[in-house]
Write a protein that holds these residues in place. Structure first.
Motif, short mmCIF file in Angstrom:
data_model
loop_
_atom_site.label_atom_id
_atom_site.label_comp_id
_atom_site.label_asym_id
_atom_site.label_seq_id
_atom_site.Cartn_x
_atom_site.Cartn_y
_atom_site.Cartn_z
N GLY A 30 90.81 59.05 42.76
CA GLY A 30 91.51 58.52 43.92
C GLY A 30 91.66 57.01 43.90
N ALA A 31 90.79 56.35 43.14
CA ALA A 31 90.80 54.88 43.09
C ALA A 31 91.51 54.33 41.86
CB ALA A 31 89.36 54.37 43.12
N THR A 32 91.96 55.21 40.96
CA THR A 32 92.52 54.76 39.67
C THR A 32 93.84 55.45 39.39
OG1 THR A 32 91.30 56.47 38.45
CG2 THR A 32 90.21 54.33 38.73
N ARG A 33 94.51 54.99 38.33
CA ARG A 33 95.81 55.55 37.96
C ARG A 33 95.86 56.08 36.54
NH1 ARG A 33 99.44 50.53 38.79
NH2 ARG A 33 97.50 49.55 38.11
N ARG A 34 95.08 55.50 35.64
CA ARG A 34 95.23 55.85 34.22
C ARG A 34 93.94 56.31 33.56
NH1 ARG A 34 98.02 51.13 35.11
NH2 ARG A 34 96.09 49.99 34.69
N VAL A 35 92.81 55.79 33.97
CA VAL A 35 91.56 56.01 33.25
C VAL A 35 91.16 57.49 33.25
CG1 VAL A 35 89.98 55.68 35.21
CG2 VAL A 35 89.24 55.02 32.92
N ALA A 36 90.65 57.96 32.11
CA ALA A 36 90.09 59.30 32.03
C ALA A 36 88.67 59.27 32.58
CB ALA A 36 90.07 59.79 30.58
N VAL A 37 88.22 60.40 33.10
CA VAL A 37 86.82 60.54 33.52
C VAL A 37 86.20 61.65 32.68
CG1 VAL A 37 85.20 61.11 35.36
CG2 VAL A 37 87.22 59.73 35.87
N THR A 38 85.17 61.29 31.93
CA THR A 38 84.43 62.26 31.13
C THR A 38 83.11 62.58 31.81
OG1 THR A 38 85.40 61.49 29.04
CG2 THR A 38 83.33 62.68 28.90
N VAL A 39 82.90 63.83 32.13
CA VAL A 39 81.62 64.29 32.67
C VAL A 39 80.81 64.79 31.49
CG1 VAL A 39 80.44 65.82 34.27
CG2 VAL A 39 82.69 64.90 34.86
N SER A 40 79.80 63.99 31.10
CA SER A 40 79.08 64.26 29.85
C SER A 40 77.58 64.10 30.06
CB SER A 40 79.58 63.32 28.76
OG SER A 40 78.87 63.50 27.56
N ALA A 41 76.95 65.17 30.42
CA ALA A 41 77.49 66.52 30.42
C ALA A 41 77.08 67.20 31.72
CB ALA A 41 76.95 67.32 29.23
N ILE A 42 77.79 68.31 32.02
CA ILE A 42 77.31 69.18 33.09
C ILE A 42 76.26 70.11 32.51
CG2 ILE A 42 79.48 69.09 34.35
CD1 ILE A 42 79.88 72.06 33.37
#
Length: 323
Positions: A67-79
């Motif tokens: 919601g705060a960004t436009r381009r950056v990827a978010v990697t959840v590392s790890a669930i």
């Protein structure tokens, strides 16, 4: 250009709810700032019941970052895959994939802390089978079609933005993790630089007749902090890095292998070891790494110091990496 990562696990030993709230909001502001300046990835992770307030809800945080960004990827590392309800997780990831336009990357591991399983009433001994079920269910769920699940027929909507499904990698440092990834035709994310495991995974792809690829940490993957005066920064803030290093060391016993595993017991040992590094902008830019992982709020680092590190990286390191 190297991959650039801003990592946030929101650790803050002894912080009050008000202090944690301010820290979370600062992390979102940092993510937005990093996004505006071309940092490629925000990385976050999952741990439960930690006394130091380690982030337990990476997908909630990822949604706020999107919601705060436009381009950056978010990697959840790890669930920690077996701790999640497969159907609910399929929905959560699908919605985040839609909200972000395909910017979510999920690495699914099985964890290594029995106490986290105990907290949620999940049998630690069954974690492998539960992980298999989770991954298989996600892949079926994201088709949008009805499928059998635990003796009933279910259907998950909405379908994700990304075709054929959101980016999902299997994490781990074991041959079982490599087998799981190869059998399902999913990319493999070793938790450390393990070339022999990459070779094993690729052999299994041929055996299973599936396709996949490996995203593996480099042999040298330090966690970075940028400062004009590293001597002063180590003296004033080294204890925050040591806190995180000692926490990991307490958790990652036995055969667990990790790119950030440290044996240090003092700030001096930690500095000599090189897993965590505080560098001037010039030294940082000259590392020649394939990926730069900035850790601005490590181990309860004061927010203002985290901002100094991030600004130095974006203003004086990043332009040189893009040249």
């Amino acid at each position: 250009m190297p991959v650039t990562v801003a990592r946030f696990n929101l650790v803050a030993p002894g912080a009050s709810p008000a202090e944690l709230g301010a820290r979370y909001r600062a992390a979102l502001e940092m993510a937005a700032y990093a996004d505006d300046r071309g940092v490629t990835t925000v990385q976050t992770e999952e741990h439960h019941g930690a006394e130091n307030n380690w982030l337990p809800s990476p997908f909630a945080f990822a949604g706020a970052v999107f919601g705060a960004t436009r381009r950056v990827a978010v990697t959840v590392s790890a669930i920690i895959g077996p701790l999640h309800d497969p159907l609910r997780l399929a929905e959560e990831i699908a919605v985040l994939d839609l909200l972000s336009g395909g910017r979510l990357v999920t690495v699914a591991g099985i964890g290594y802390r029995p106490e986290e399983y105990e907290q949620f009433g999940v049998d630690f001994a069954r974690r492998g089978k539960l992980q298999d079920e989770l991954l298989e269910t996600l892949l079926k769920a994201w088709t949008g079609e009805p499928f059998p699940y635990r003796g009933r027929t279910v259907r998950i909507t909405p379908r994700p933005f990304t075709a054929p499904h959101p980016l999902l990698l299997v994490g781990g440092s074991s041959r079982a993790a490599a087998r799981r990834a190869a059998r399902l035709g999913l990319p493999f994310f070793p938790s450390a630089h393990l070339p022999e495991l990459e070779t094993y995974y690729k052999e299994l792809l041929v055996e299973y007749g599936t396709e996949g690829w490996v995203m593996m940490p480099a042999a040298e993957t330090p966690l970075l902090h940028v400062a004009e005066d590293p001597e002063r920064a180590w003296a004033e803030y080294g204890r925050h890095f040591l806190h995180e290093a000692r926490t990991y060391a307490a958790w990652q016993s036995g055969g667990v292998r990790s790119a950030v595993k440290s044996a240090a017991t003092t700030v001096e040992e930690l500095r000599a070891e090189g897993v965590y590094r505080i560098l001037t902008p010039e030294r940082c830019a000259g590392l020649g790494l394939d990926s730069y992982v900035l850790h601005p709020l490590a181990g309860g680092m004061p927010v203002e110091e985290g901002w100094r590190s991030l600004r130095l990286f974006c203003e004086r390191v990043l332009p040189g990496l893009a040249a």
